[in-house]
Design an enzyme around this catalytic site. Structure first.
Site, mmCIF file in Angstrom:
data_model
loop_
_atom_site.group_PDB
_atom_site.id
_atom_site.type_symbol
_atom_site.label_atom_id
_atom_site.label_comp_id
_atom_site.label_asym_id
_atom_site.label_seq_id
_atom_site.Cartn_x
_atom_site.Cartn_y
_atom_site.Cartn_z
ATOM 1 N N GLY A 49 30.596 -136.220 14.094
ATOM 2 C CA GLY A 49 29.617 -135.392 13.374
ATOM 3 C C GLY A 49 28.873 -134.396 14.234
ATOM 4 O O GLY A 49 27.737 -134.022 13.930
ATOM 5 N N SER A 50 29.535 -133.926 15.290
ATOM 6 C CA SER A 50 28.871 -132.995 16.202
ATOM 7 C C SER A 50 28.452 -131.691 15.507
ATOM 8 O O SER A 50 27.304 -131.250 15.629
ATOM 9 C CB SER A 50 29.801 -132.729 17.384
ATOM 10 O OG SER A 50 29.635 -131.455 17.880
ATOM 11 N N SER A 51 29.354 -131.087 14.747
ATOM 12 C CA SER A 51 29.016 -129.789 14.149
ATOM 13 C C SER A 51 27.879 -129.933 13.139
ATOM 14 O O SER A 51 26.978 -129.088 13.083
ATOM 15 C CB SER A 51 30.244 -129.139 13.511
ATOM 16 O OG SER A 51 30.683 -129.893 12.401
ATOM 17 N N ALA A 52 27.886 -131.023 12.366
ATOM 18 C CA ALA A 52 26.818 -131.208 11.381
ATOM 19 C C ALA A 52 25.477 -131.437 12.064
ATOM 20 O O ALA A 52 24.450 -130.892 11.640
ATOM 21 C CB ALA A 52 27.144 -132.383 10.465
ATOM 22 N N ALA A 53 25.477 -132.234 13.140
ATOM 23 C CA ALA A 53 24.211 -132.514 13.832
ATOM 24 C C ALA A 53 23.642 -131.239 14.453
ATOM 25 O O ALA A 53 22.431 -130.990 14.388
ATOM 26 C CB ALA A 53 24.426 -133.585 14.906
ATOM 27 N N ASP A 83 28.441 -135.611 6.257
ATOM 28 C CA ASP A 83 27.991 -135.446 7.646
ATOM 29 C C ASP A 83 26.578 -134.867 7.727
ATOM 30 O O ASP A 83 25.725 -135.377 8.458
ATOM 31 C CB ASP A 83 28.954 -134.531 8.427
ATOM 32 C CG ASP A 83 30.215 -135.257 8.857
ATOM 33 O OD1 ASP A 83 30.533 -136.296 8.253
ATOM 34 O OD2 ASP A 83 30.884 -134.772 9.791
ATOM 35 N N GLY A 120 35.166 -136.695 15.534
ATOM 36 C CA GLY A 120 34.837 -137.497 14.350
ATOM 37 C C GLY A 120 33.440 -138.090 14.400
ATOM 38 O O GLY A 120 33.118 -138.993 13.646
ATOM 39 N N PRO A 134 30.203 -135.693 21.459
ATOM 40 C CA PRO A 134 31.425 -134.968 21.807
ATOM 41 C C PRO A 134 31.987 -134.202 20.603
ATOM 42 O O PRO A 134 32.034 -134.758 19.505
ATOM 43 C CB PRO A 134 32.390 -136.062 22.259
ATOM 44 C CG PRO A 134 31.790 -137.351 21.868
ATOM 45 C CD PRO A 134 30.339 -137.149 21.600
ATOM 46 N N PRO A 135 32.367 -132.954 20.787
ATOM 47 C CA PRO A 135 32.862 -132.171 19.654
ATOM 48 C C PRO A 135 34.258 -132.616 19.215
ATOM 49 O O PRO A 135 35.009 -133.200 20.006
ATOM 50 C CB PRO A 135 32.899 -130.738 20.200
ATOM 51 C CG PRO A 135 32.974 -130.881 21.680
ATOM 52 C CD PRO A 135 32.326 -132.182 22.035
HETATM 53 O O1 PMV Z 1 36.101 -136.180 11.454
HETATM 54 P P1 PMV Z 1 34.881 -135.601 10.848
HETATM 55 O O2 PMV Z 1 33.623 -136.031 11.495
HETATM 56 O O3 PMV Z 1 34.983 -134.111 10.707
HETATM 57 O O4 PMV Z 1 34.743 -136.236 9.360
HETATM 58 C C1 PMV Z 1 35.576 -135.813 8.313
HETATM 59 C C2 PMV Z 1 35.377 -136.653 7.116
HETATM 60 C C3 PMV Z 1 36.318 -136.284 5.960
HETATM 61 O O5 PMV Z 1 36.050 -137.236 4.926
HETATM 62 C C4 PMV Z 1 37.760 -136.393 6.363
HETATM 63 C C5 PMV Z 1 36.058 -134.891 5.435
HETATM 64 C C6 PMV Z 1 34.745 -134.725 4.680
HETATM 65 O O6 PMV Z 1 34.380 -133.554 4.428
HETATM 66 O O7 PMV Z 1 34.101 -135.710 4.293
#
Ligand code: PMV
Length: 348
Positions: A133-137, A178, A131, A127-128
């Site tokens: 990691g959707s965009s990184a994956a 990520d 938290g 799910p985008p």
């Molecule tokens: O919520 P996410 O999956 O975008 O993770 C962010 C993690 C942070 O530590 C808040 C930012 C980062 O770049 O590590």
């Protein structure tokens, strides 16, 4: 909704490609896992260590030849963008969604010294903006698919590095955790200035439960908010960042030793630190305390906070009860195992 997702075997991806996407021999499919930050988010931005686990939810990207134009298509959002000779000819309103992928295509084309056209199809189980990691994956899988499409033999390190360039387009100045965990899979302890170490973790008796608050938030905005607070109260918060660093190292150690109770305690402590830097809210607290009351070993915000998800660690036999309690108040709940496998090109 409750999802128990098993490992995705190659056969399933193959069938998926044939039946859903209309696979042909020239197509390349790559996939990469989502993640959960077990401890250390936000503090990792200021060069403290953090621990992340890859999860069995994957983003899949298909790359195939296309005549005369590049086409980007997201099955999740049912949105497309077409670019002909550097000009957007269709779907301009979707540019923000595809900007990171356009950046990846630029880098890969330059490396390959070739500019034949392609179609990219993105289909993600992650799910985008939650938290996970959707965009990184999606970025990691796109680099792998396009790299293979242009016959580049990219090492994992390069894949992660190029995906990081795409992450910068969305998140400003991300820590890089990520794209690293999505590329390598498994469990890692990560530090911005030093890279990462893969942890040898056996968590057979426990599952990772994620509950999505359904509250959208932008990672970049949350990182900025925390940064401002840290600048305003540096004397108070500096030691707290230092403590978070120790906490991450202890968690990495506990993971290697299989000390589940200690991992839970450290997760709970980490949640307190995240509340202190201002990224919790009523909904996230409700989710965290519901998970703990239902028997979780530990529970905390994961990722940027302000919305998104919480993570809970649970013994397998307690997981159903915890999941069903969370389902009453969360928009989505997942019960997942660690994904040992990072990015993967699915040979056809
Ligand atoms: O919520 P996410 O999956 O975008 O993770 C962010 C993690 C942070 O530590 C808040 C930012 C980062 O770049 O590590």
């Amino acid at each position: 909704m409750r999802l128990f997702l098993p490992n995705t075997p190659l056969k399933e991806i193959f069938l998926y490609a044939v039946f859903k996407l209309g696979w042909s021999e020239m197509d390349v499919i790559a996939s990469a896992p989502g993640k959960v930050i077990l401890v250390g988010e936000h503090f990792v931005v200021e060069n403290e260590p953090a621990v992340a686990l890859a999860l069995e939810l994957r983003a899949k990207v298909l790359a195939r030849e296309r005549k005369g134009e590049d086409r980007y298509y997201s099955r999740n959002f049912n949105k497309a963008l077409t670019v002909r000779q550097g000009k957007i000819v269709q779907g301009g309103e979707n540019i923000d969604l595809f900007r990171p992928l356009i950046r990846i295509a630029e880098i890969i084309r330059e490396k390959a010294g070739e500019d034949s056209n392609f179609e990219l199809i993105v289909d993600s189980e992650i799910p985008p903006a939650s938290g996970m990691g959707s965009s990184a994956a999606v970025a990691v899988a796109t680099v792998a698919a396009l790299g293979k499409f242009y016959s580049l033999d990219l090492a994992r390190e390069e894949i992660s590095q190029i995906a990081y360039e795409a992450e910068k387009v969305v998140h400003g100045k991300p820590s890089g955790i990520d794209n690293t965990i999505s590329t390598y899979g498994g469990a890692i302890v990560f530090r911005k200035s030093e890279g990462f170490i893969r942890l040898n973790v056996k968590l057979n008796d426990v599952v990772i439960i994620l509950a999505d608050s359904g509250i959208p938030r932008r990672t970049g905005d949350m990182v900025l908010k925390v940064k401002k607070l840290k600048e305003k109260y540096s004397e108070i918060l500096d030691p707290l960042y230092h403590a978070a660093g120790h906490l991450a190292i202890e968690t990495a150690r506990a993971l290697q030793e299989g000390d589940i109770v200690k991992i839970g305690e450290l997760m709970n402590m980490n949640h307190g630190l995240l509340s202190a830097v201002g990224v919790s809210n009523l909904k996230l607290e409700e989710l965290v305390f519901t998970a703990r009351q239902a028997g979780a070993i530990g529970a905390k915000i994961t990722g940027a906070g302000g919305g998104g998800s919480i993570v809970a660690l649970a013994y397998r036999e307690d997981s159903e009860r915890i999941v069903s309690e969370l389902e009453k108040i969360a928009s989505r709940v997942f019960s997942l195992d660690i994904a040992e496998e990072g990015v993967k090109v699915h040979e056809t």
